[in-house]
Scaffold this motif. Structure first.
Motif, PDB file in Angstrom:
ATOM      1  N   GLU A 142       0.875  -1.171   0.063  1.00  0.00           N
ATOM      2  CA  GLU A 142       0.001   0.074   0.026  1.00  0.00           C
ATOM      3  C   GLU A 142       0.967   1.279  -0.164  1.00  0.00           C
ATOM      4  OE1 GLU A 142      -3.800  -1.523   2.552  1.00  0.00           O
ATOM      5  OE2 GLU A 142      -2.170  -0.487   3.558  1.00  0.00           O
ATOM      6  N   VAL A 143       0.388   2.263  -0.715  1.00  0.00           N
ATOM      7  CA  VAL A 143       1.075   3.602  -0.700  1.00  0.00           C
ATOM      8  C   VAL A 143       0.235   4.535  -0.366  1.00  0.00           C
ATOM      9  CG1 VAL A 143       3.056   2.694  -2.157  1.00  0.00           C
ATOM     10  CG2 VAL A 143       0.920   3.924  -3.432  1.00  0.00           C
ATOM     11  N   ARG A 144       0.712   5.950  -0.400  1.00  0.00           N
ATOM     12  CA  ARG A 144      -0.221   6.955  -0.372  1.00  0.00           C
ATOM     13  C   ARG A 144       0.725   8.418  -0.993  1.00  0.00           C
ATOM     14  NH1 ARG A 144       0.811  10.603   3.879  1.00  0.00           N
ATOM     15  NH2 ARG A 144      -1.346  11.441   3.897  1.00  0.00           N
ATOM     16  N   ILE A 145       0.197   9.240  -1.263  1.00  0.00           N
ATOM     17  CA  ILE A 145       0.658  10.480  -1.900  1.00  0.00           C
ATOM     18  C   ILE A 145       0.396  11.786  -0.988  1.00  0.00           C
ATOM     19  CG2 ILE A 145      -1.172  10.976  -3.469  1.00  0.00           C
ATOM     20  CD1 ILE A 145       0.635  12.204  -5.272  1.00  0.00           C
ATOM     21  N   HIS A 146       1.331  12.286  -0.706  1.00  0.00           N
ATOM     22  CA  HIS A 146       1.182  13.565   0.426  1.00  0.00           C
ATOM     23  C   HIS A 146       0.259  14.493  -0.319  1.00  0.00           C
ATOM     24  CE1 HIS A 146       2.413  16.949   2.881  1.00  0.00           C
ATOM     25  NE2 HIS A 146       2.820  16.409   3.685  1.00  0.00           N
ATOM     26  N   ASP A 147      -0.550  15.286   0.714  1.00  0.00           N
ATOM     27  CA  ASP A 147      -1.506  16.188   0.261  1.00  0.00           C
ATOM     28  C   ASP A 147      -0.937  17.278  -0.625  1.00  0.00           C
ATOM     29  OD1 ASP A 147      -3.077  15.000   1.588  1.00  0.00           O
ATOM     30  OD2 ASP A 147      -3.216  16.422   3.431  1.00  0.00           O
ATOM     31  N   ILE A 148       0.370  17.830  -0.585  1.00  0.00           N
ATOM     32  CA  ILE A 148       0.956  18.824  -1.277  1.00  0.00           C
ATOM     33  C   ILE A 148       1.286  18.185  -2.766  1.00  0.00           C
ATOM     34  CG2 ILE A 148       3.042  20.313  -1.461  1.00  0.00           C
ATOM     35  CD1 ILE A 148       2.990  20.513   1.568  1.00  0.00           C
ATOM     36  N   LEU A 149       1.838  16.936  -2.917  1.00  0.00           N
ATOM     37  CA  LEU A 149       2.131  16.618  -4.153  1.00  0.00           C
ATOM     38  C   LEU A 149       1.063  16.278  -4.848  1.00  0.00           C
ATOM     39  CD1 LEU A 149       4.757  14.174  -2.387  1.00  0.00           C
ATOM     40  CD2 LEU A 149       5.479  15.680  -4.442  1.00  0.00           C
ATOM     41  N   ARG A 150      -0.163  15.753  -4.179  1.00  0.00           N
ATOM     42  CA  ARG A 150      -1.261  15.519  -4.872  1.00  0.00           C
ATOM     43  C   ARG A 150      -2.066  16.562  -5.383  1.00  0.00           C
ATOM     44  NH1 ARG A 150      -6.808  15.579  -3.336  1.00  0.00           N
ATOM     45  NH2 ARG A 150      -8.060  14.548  -4.539  1.00  0.00           N
ATOM     46  N   ASP A 151      -2.092  17.698  -4.462  1.00  0.00           N
ATOM     47  CA  ASP A 151      -2.470  19.063  -5.106  1.00  0.00           C
ATOM     48  C   ASP A 151      -1.766  19.642  -6.436  1.00  0.00           C
ATOM     49  OD1 ASP A 151      -4.294  19.064  -3.041  1.00  0.00           O
ATOM     50  OD2 ASP A 151      -3.174  20.630  -1.901  1.00  0.00           O
ATOM     51  N   TRP A 152      -0.498  19.291  -6.151  1.00  0.00           N
ATOM     52  CA  TRP A 152       0.411  19.562  -7.681  1.00  0.00           C
ATOM     53  C   TRP A 152       0.041  18.612  -8.741  1.00  0.00           C
ATOM     54  CZ3 TRP A 152       3.304  17.185 -11.030  1.00  0.00           C
ATOM     55  CH2 TRP A 152       4.460  18.369 -12.067  1.00  0.00           C
ATOM     56  N   CYS A 153      -0.222  17.525  -8.511  1.00  0.00           N
ATOM     57  CA  CYS A 153      -0.410  16.469  -9.619  1.00  0.00           C
ATOM     58  C   CYS A 153      -1.876  16.802 -10.094  1.00  0.00           C
ATOM     59  CB  CYS A 153      -0.716  14.994  -8.907  1.00  0.00           C
ATOM     60  SG  CYS A 153       1.091  14.160  -8.825  1.00  0.00           S
ATOM     61  N   ILE A 154      -2.621  17.232  -9.370  1.00  0.00           N
ATOM     62  CA  ILE A 154      -4.244  17.673  -9.874  1.00  0.00           C
ATOM     63  C   ILE A 154      -3.966  18.677 -10.801  1.00  0.00           C
ATOM     64  CG2 ILE A 154      -6.334  18.732  -9.215  1.00  0.00           C
ATOM     65  CD1 ILE A 154      -6.232  16.964  -6.825  1.00  0.00           C
ATOM     66  N   GLU A 155      -3.148  19.731 -10.491  1.00  0.00           N
ATOM     67  CA  GLU A 155      -3.366  21.081 -11.222  1.00  0.00           C
ATOM     68  C   GLU A 155      -2.473  20.680 -12.466  1.00  0.00           C
ATOM     69  OE1 GLU A 155      -0.895  25.508 -10.969  1.00  0.00           O
ATOM     70  OE2 GLU A 155      -1.526  24.243  -9.229  1.00  0.00           O
ATOM     71  N   GLU A 156      -1.471  19.695 -12.535  1.00  0.00           N
ATOM     72  CA  GLU A 156      -0.612  19.543 -13.816  1.00  0.00           C
ATOM     73  C   GLU A 156      -1.502  18.773 -14.583  1.00  0.00           C
ATOM     74  OE1 GLU A 156       2.708  18.892 -16.548  1.00  0.00           O
ATOM     75  OE2 GLU A 156       2.267  20.271 -14.825  1.00  0.00           O
ATOM     76  N   ALA A 157      -2.377  17.654 -14.049  1.00  0.00           N
ATOM     77  CA  ALA A 157      -2.972  16.824 -14.714  1.00  0.00           C
ATOM     78  C   ALA A 157      -4.235  17.512 -15.529  1.00  0.00           C
ATOM     79  CB  ALA A 157      -3.519  15.674 -13.995  1.00  0.00           C
ATOM     80  N   THR A 158      -4.658  18.406 -14.822  1.00  0.00           N
ATOM     81  CA  THR A 158      -5.980  19.048 -15.232  1.00  0.00           C
ATOM     82  C   THR A 158      -5.510  20.131 -16.394  1.00  0.00           C
ATOM     83  OG1 THR A 158      -6.899  19.183 -13.116  1.00  0.00           O
ATOM     84  CG2 THR A 158      -7.775  20.837 -14.724  1.00  0.00           C
ATOM     85  N   HIS A 159      -4.178  20.480 -16.392  1.00  0.00           N
ATOM     86  CA  HIS A 159      -3.762  21.699 -17.336  1.00  0.00           C
ATOM     87  C   HIS A 159      -3.681  21.076 -18.586  1.00  0.00           C
ATOM     88  CE1 HIS A 159      -1.655  25.201 -18.901  1.00  0.00           C
ATOM     89  NE2 HIS A 159      -0.500  24.476 -19.281  1.00  0.00           N
ATOM     90  N   ASN A 160      -2.947  19.987 -18.678  1.00  0.00           N
ATOM     91  CA  ASN A 160      -2.862  19.230 -19.979  1.00  0.00           C
ATOM     92  C   ASN A 160      -3.690  18.439 -20.343  1.00  0.00           C
ATOM     93  OD1 ASN A 160      -2.022  16.791 -18.625  1.00  0.00           O
ATOM     94  ND2 ASN A 160       0.088  17.314 -18.388  1.00  0.00           N
ATOM     95  N   GLY A 161      -4.923  18.104 -19.619  1.00  0.00           N
ATOM     96  CA  GLY A 161      -6.026  17.362 -20.199  1.00  0.00           C
ATOM     97  C   GLY A 161      -5.812  15.900 -19.932  1.00  0.00           C
ATOM     98  N   PHE A 162      -5.148  15.635 -18.908  1.00  0.00           N
ATOM     99  CA  PHE A 162      -4.865  14.208 -18.504  1.00  0.00           C
ATOM    100  C   PHE A 162      -5.831  13.742 -17.632  1.00  0.00           C
ATOM    101  CE2 PHE A 162      -3.126  10.728 -15.803  1.00  0.00           C
ATOM    102  CZ  PHE A 162      -2.594   9.943 -16.665  1.00  0.00           C
ATOM    103  N   LEU A 163      -6.430  14.199 -16.725  1.00  0.00           N
ATOM    104  CA  LEU A 163      -7.542  14.126 -15.431  1.00  0.00           C
ATOM    105  C   LEU A 163      -8.081  15.281 -14.704  1.00  0.00           C
ATOM    106  CD1 LEU A 163      -8.376  11.681 -13.344  1.00  0.00           C
ATOM    107  CD2 LEU A 163      -6.124  12.617 -12.009  1.00  0.00           C
ATOM    108  N   ASP A 164      -9.318  15.073 -14.705  1.00  0.00           N
ATOM    109  CA  ASP A 164     -10.050  15.839 -13.833  1.00  0.00           C
ATOM    110  C   ASP A 164     -10.542  15.396 -12.685  1.00  0.00           C
ATOM    111  OD1 ASP A 164     -10.257  18.325 -15.309  1.00  0.00           O
ATOM    112  OD2 ASP A 164     -11.837  17.826 -16.541  1.00  0.00           O
ATOM    113  N   VAL A 165     -10.184  15.925 -11.501  1.00  0.00           N
ATOM    114  CA  VAL A 165     -10.749  15.675 -10.564  1.00  0.00           C
ATOM    115  C   VAL A 165     -11.892  16.581  -9.894  1.00  0.00           C
ATOM    116  CG1 VAL A 165     -10.324  15.345  -7.959  1.00  0.00           C
ATOM    117  CG2 VAL A 165      -8.492  14.795  -9.554  1.00  0.00           C
ATOM    118  N   ILE A 166     -13.079  15.945  -9.567  1.00  0.00           N
ATOM    119  CA  ILE A 166     -14.465  16.635  -9.230  1.00  0.00           C
ATOM    120  C   ILE A 166     -14.968  16.201  -7.806  1.00  0.00           C
ATOM    121  CG2 ILE A 166     -16.775  17.237 -10.013  1.00  0.00           C
ATOM    122  CD1 ILE A 166     -14.458  15.631 -12.441  1.00  0.00           C
ATOM    123  N   ASP A 167     -14.807  17.203  -6.828  1.00  0.00           N
ATOM    124  CA  ASP A 167     -14.923  17.120  -5.522  1.00  0.00           C
ATOM    125  C   ASP A 167     -16.092  17.919  -5.189  1.00  0.00           C
ATOM    126  OD1 ASP A 167     -15.314  16.818  -2.848  1.00  0.00           O
ATOM    127  OD2 ASP A 167     -13.193  16.191  -2.585  1.00  0.00           O
TER     128      ASP A 167
END
Length: 792
Positions: A491-516
């Protein structure tokens, strides 16, 4: 991301172009031309990516067009292959009649596919014209994009390294928990994000002194978005020892769960960890229906972590607030050095003195923030040369704290060895904040998306593990759990700060949208967002209808309440947890491209004809309760299956041909099969690594042949009543054998001759242990096998 998209599509299209020559007839030539043009296009992508990152808007649009046309190419060719896969399953005279009856319609469909491929090629022609106009160069410089494989023996997956500088604070916090007044009290640890709160608390939580002092230990991660009922259910499952109560707990109301917690904790000295608390009234919300956490004046404690001091001050009980300090220069250097200059690599490092001088200056720039130190150290450990370290120091930004942290993450992300690994890292953002992610989910997601390409020396799962290890070594993900038996990452996890960066990068290039929907607006979406994402992760949504792009490839859902899926024609990944889906059976049957189907904790669902999903690799229905009495045996007609976990009854008639690629199988016996031996079928699977059998009450001997289970490493039998007969040579790689509530008449002597067996675990019912053969037990221990006996 366009580079990884085209690479993945090329692998898929390339194999189809070879395998389907006779079937596709005239379409084959179009497929070959399309593949050649995609290969030509891939050569331009690195230069295009660098221009996109420099802010060239035209190139960003072009990259989006490349991604979309590559996916269109894959969809149309794969749909054509589906026709042959479907017809191949129709055997005998009836099958021949069915195939001939369908022939006119199939030929018409093939013609449409040819037209679609020509349309895709026209789009590619327009893209090549744009490439010339934008002066994008063919990238000819060859770069080694392999992932380094140092092996797991050198990797420290524990928190010991991250404890640098916190030794005295660890002692102080343990002392506050186990000593002092008897009344219920709180120890609150406060610091900014990335300062090491969770690492410190986990070390305290797992310490021998704490485990010995408290009767019950509870860990719950609260995060910014939480539901009280979900947190209470997590807590009760940790303290309620009855393993058969899982479904009963899921059906409980909030008041019932809280009452059960109260009844259990009244009799125990307990420690409750509330990690990552954001709201001041969290404690009150947990106790709103009934006071679930009693003060029995027995020294029970609450340990709380938060970024906000007002949260720590708000709890209305005796509270000790511990403000976590930043590391000083010496501590910063020690932590940084442990990551950037690991001892196992020291003999091969040149210019060690120069690197130490530069390293001390770099460590001092991180302002004592442990997360910044380990991520920067992980990046530089892959670039052990004076020039690279000097470049980082010279280009250090003048910004502080979070902006500094974002720059370090971006640098480490860009430095990842290949575009597939970068895609794999961004995919972790699809899981909710502070989510514990099983390795089985990560591997099946990456494989389903074609981010893990076949290599001559490794299975896809082994390559996935190498990727995770690379991310761990760079401190981009954290290991939560490893196997006590194999040492594998579980099992692994990703730190909140790293996850926030990933969401922004993934959204910017059309890889992934996270809807909460529990937050204001949509996480990851912004006015500057111009690319339509091909993957969506919905979290905590109460909407009845999910709105998705028409060409959605992956849908992940967590905590969705009574929703309806849209049409998901091109879906390849469906991963849903703790949710209620109203129209599951109507939608899923049309998802012919689907690779991964996970429905975990989704209540009662109607299971459609699974046999139509001819590309399916993973089916996981754990803790989901299908309304149908059993899943059709057509499941075994799917040749691509790799992982099967189903709580419902799936028949094994002797005539079944189970897919040879299957690596992991968790299965219950049907009522008709209680007295049958499944081993003659299962032992012939050449790739099977993990097998779990439940409910086999055979009246015959369960036979294991000499050539059986050539790769099996883990075997778990649950609620089985069996006798064994083992031939010499069976299960040569078996290392772990588990019996859970099984009636064992005799443990076979053949276990002594399994060369790789290292762990035997038996959870037995009262009286059953009398059947054990003492000589076998002693023999296992003498050969170095660890044997665990525990009464259920």
């Amino acid at each position: 991301m366009a580079e990884s998209v085209v690479g993945a599509v090329l692998g898929n299209v390339g194999s189809l172009a070879v395998q389907e020559t006779r079937f596709l007839c005239g379409v084959t030539l179009e497929v070959t031309f399309l593949k050649d043009e995609l290969m030509r296009l891939q050569g331009y992508l690195k230069d295009a990516e660098s221009k996109r990152r420099s802010g060239n808007a035209s190139v960003a649009i072009l990259m989006c067009q490349i991604r979309d046309v590559a996916y269109e190419a894959e969809n149309v060719i794969e749909a054509a292959e589906y026709l042959k896969k479907r017809n191949r399953l129709k055997k005998g005279f009836t099958g021949a009649i069915s195939r001939y009856a369908r022939l006119p319609a199939d030929l018409t469909t093939l013609h449409k596919f040819g037209v679609e491929i020509q349309r895709v090629r026209r789009k590619l022609g327009e893209i090549f014209q744009s490439i010339e106009r934008l002066k994008i160069d063919l990238y000819s410089h060859v770069v080694d994009e392999s992932v380094e494989d140092y092996g797991l023996m050198h990797q420290n997956f524990q928190d010991d390294v991250l404890m640098v500088g916190f030794e005295n604070e660890y002692i102080e916090i343990v002392d506050k928990l186990v000593h002092g007044a008897d009344m219920l009290s709180v120890v609150s640890i406060v610091s900014m994000g990335g300062a090491g709160k969770t690492t410190l608390v986990r070390k305290v939580y797992t310490s021998s002194e704490v485990k010995k002092h408290f009767d019950a230990l509870v860990w719950v991660t609260v995060s910014q978005k939480f539901k009280v009922i979900d947190l209470l259910k997590i807590i009760v499952k940790q303290i309620w020892s009855d393993e058969d109560q899982s479904r009963k707990i899921d059906d409980m109301k909030e008041y019932e769960v809280a009452k059960k917690i109260l009844a259990i904790l009244l009799l125990k000295r307990y420690l409750v960890v509330l990690d990552d608390v954001w709201e001041t009234d969290t404690w009150e919300q947990l106790n709103r229906s009934i006071k679930a956490f009693p003060d029995a004046a027995n020294g029970s404690r609450v340990l709380l972590t938060t970024r906000k001091k007002d949260v720590a001050n708000h709890v209305e009980m005796p509270t000790h607030i511990h403000a976590l300090k930043c590391l000083d220069e010496d501590e910063s250097w020690e932590l940084f050095r442990s990551k950037a200059l690991p001892l196992y690599r020291s003999p091969g490092i040149r210019d060690m003195d120069a690197l130490e001088t530069l390293g001390r200056m770099l460590a001092s720039k991180c302002d004592g923030l442990p997360l910044a130190l380990v991520v920067l150290g992980g990046y530089l450990s892959k670039n052990l040369n004076r020039q690279a370290w000097s470049d980082v120091l010279l280009g250090w930004p003048s910004t502080k704290e979070m902006e500094m942290m974002r720059g370090i993450i971006a640098r480490s992300y860009t430095d990842l060895p290949n575009h597939y690994l970068r895609s794999c890292f961004l995919y972790l953002a699809s899981f909710p904040e502070d989510f514990t992610i099983p390795m089985s989910d990560i591997m099946s997601l990456w494989i389903a998306e074609n981010f893990i390409l076949p290599t001559p020396r490794h299975t896809l799962e082994e390559t996935s593990l190498k990727y995770v290890t690379e991310l761990v070594q760079r401190s981009l993900v954290q290991v939560v759990q490893t196997s006590d038996i194999h040492g594998w990452i579980e099992e692994v996890r990703i730190h909140d700060i790293l996850r926030d960066w990933c969401i922004e990068e993934a959204t910017h290039n059309g890889f992934l949208d996270v809807i909460d929907k529990t937050s204001i607006g949509q996480v990851g979406a912004s006015p500057s967002h111009t690319l339509m994402s091909c993957r969506s992760s919905f979290q905590n949504s109460s909407e009845r209808n999910l709105h998705t792009p028409p060409n959605l490839r992956a849908l992940l859902g967590f905590g969705l309440s009574s929703v309806f899926f849209p049409e998901l024609r091109f879906l390849r990944v469906l991963h849903v947890e703790n949710s209620r889906i109203e129209n599951f059976s109507n939608v899923i049957g049309g998802c012919i491209h689907l690779r991964k189907l996970t429905m975990r904790k989704c209540g009662d669902i109607m299971i459609p004809s699974i046999g139509k999903l001819l590309y399916l690799q993973t089916i996981n229905l754990s803790e989901t309760y299908p309304r149908t009495t059993k899943i059709s045996g057509s499941l075994w007609d799917i040749p691509t299956l790799r992982y099967v976990r189903v709580p419902s009854r799936v028949p094994l008639p002797r005539s079944v041909q189970i897919p040879l690629n299957l690596r992991e199988l968790h299965i219950h016996a049907t009522k008709d099969e209680y007295g049958k031996d499944p081993m003659p079928i299962l032992e012939m699977l050449p790739c099977l690594v993990v097998l779990e059998l439940n409910g086999y009450h055979t009246t015959y001997t369960m036979s294991l042949g000499a050539q059986g289970f050539p790769r099996l490493q883990e075997l778990k039998l649950e609620y089985c009543c069996i006798e064994w007969m083992m031939e010499v040579g069976t299960m040569p790689k078996l290392s772990c054998l588990s019996f859970l509530r099984c009636l064992l008449y005799q443990i076979p002597n053949g276990l002594l001759y399994l060369p790789s067996l290292r762990f035997v675990s038996v959870h037995y019912q009262e009286g059953v242990i009398d059947y054990w053969n003492d000589s076998t037990l002693k023999g296992l221990k003498q050969k170095g096998c660890e044997v665990t006996l525990r009464e259920c």
